[in-house]
Scaffold this motif. Sequence first.
Motif, short mmCIF file in Angstrom:
data_model
loop_
_atom_site.label_atom_id
_atom_site.label_comp_id
_atom_site.label_asym_id
_atom_site.label_seq_id
_atom_site.Cartn_x
_atom_site.Cartn_y
_atom_site.Cartn_z
N ARG A 102 0.97 -1.11 0.10
CA ARG A 102 -0.08 -0.05 0.05
C ARG A 102 0.71 1.19 -0.20
NH1 ARG A 102 -4.43 -1.80 4.69
NH2 ARG A 102 -5.68 -2.91 3.54
N LEU A 103 0.88 1.89 -1.20
CA LEU A 103 1.64 3.36 -0.99
C LEU A 103 0.87 4.33 -0.25
CD1 LEU A 103 2.78 3.32 -4.75
CD2 LEU A 103 3.90 3.03 -3.14
N LEU A 104 1.65 5.17 0.57
CA LEU A 104 0.99 5.94 1.40
C LEU A 104 -0.10 6.79 0.95
CD1 LEU A 104 4.06 7.15 3.59
CD2 LEU A 104 1.98 5.60 4.52
N ALA A 105 0.00 7.48 -0.06
CA ALA A 105 -0.93 8.39 -0.70
C ALA A 105 -2.12 8.00 -1.40
CB ALA A 105 -0.09 9.60 -1.61
N GLN A 106 -2.08 6.62 -1.82
CA GLN A 106 -2.84 5.82 -2.52
C GLN A 106 -3.85 5.17 -1.61
OE1 GLN A 106 -1.07 3.56 -5.54
NE2 GLN A 106 -0.15 5.39 -6.50
N THR A 107 -3.78 5.30 -0.37
CA THR A 107 -4.65 4.42 0.63
C THR A 107 -4.97 5.51 1.90
OG1 THR A 107 -3.26 2.63 0.23
CG2 THR A 107 -4.88 2.46 2.12
N ASP A 108 -6.12 5.37 2.27
CA ASP A 108 -6.59 6.43 3.26
C ASP A 108 -6.01 6.09 4.60
OD1 ASP A 108 -8.24 4.12 4.85
OD2 ASP A 108 -9.91 4.41 3.01
N ALA A 109 -5.90 6.82 5.65
CA ALA A 109 -5.34 6.83 7.05
C ALA A 109 -5.85 5.70 7.73
CB ALA A 109 -5.38 7.91 7.60
N GLU A 110 -7.14 5.43 7.55
CA GLU A 110 -7.82 4.10 8.56
C GLU A 110 -7.19 2.81 8.01
OE1 GLU A 110 -12.27 2.34 9.29
OE2 GLU A 110 -12.08 3.95 7.91
N ARG A 111 -7.04 2.81 6.74
CA ARG A 111 -6.46 1.32 6.52
C ARG A 111 -5.15 1.40 6.86
NH1 ARG A 111 -9.07 -1.64 2.51
NH2 ARG A 111 -10.82 -0.49 1.71
#
Length: 253
Positions: free
Chosen positions: A83-92
């Motif tokens: 999971r790239l940081l900017a491509q996934t929301d903080a909750e995940r």
Amino acid sequence: MEWNGKVVVVTGGTRGIGAGIARAFAKAGARVVVCARHAPEAPLDGVEFTPADLRDPIAVHDLFAALPRLDVLVNNVGGTPYRLLAQTDAERHARVIELNLLAPLTASLAAYDLLRRARGSIVMIGSVSGTRPSPGSAAYGAAKAGLDNLARSMAVEWAPDVRVNTLVVGMVRTEQAHLHYGGEDAIAAVSRTVPLERLAEPSDIGEAAVFLASGAAAYISGASLLVHGGGERPAFLDAATANKANHEETGES
């Protein structure tokens, strides 16, 4: 004979590294209990299974309350998708941290009284991802870095009754290795980047865990044992040209 009558719990011990750890303790003679949300696809010889979601504090409390004693807790549960940081929301990302950092903390607290009575040991399963940049699994790397620090603090707070150490694990050839690295050709290429020229086997990690929990390591606490085949060859060594030119001119071998 050291492990006769001893009880070992391995969280997330139904496959991969966890199964290798469970087998190693069972082979040594311990009673081994593994816990995870799902049962292993095939029974592990000499290993008991108890279903439990390590993210549920009540389930974790019930797991340890049912044990007559506990000598070793191996906090192995964990993992992450790419999971790239900017491509996934903080909750995940937070869920990754919950599984890899908060779940081991929850299990350790629930197990503390049993371990204290047995003067037992905790082995955290860390990762080289927690010691270097971890693009694509940044939350996982951050959680594993936190796990190593947590283990060091536990080792101080809970001494002399409970020893706490971390195995800092590198690349391991599990049944899911192809999902991380690709097919056999890709795995072979990745293996050549390791100084020992192979990925670890789950049994390698298991034997290291048995050692850290054993009497042979009775004076080791708050330590991080690197189990990574010598580490990773720095990329700049292959990219640089100056030393290669000097080597060719001098004919050194």
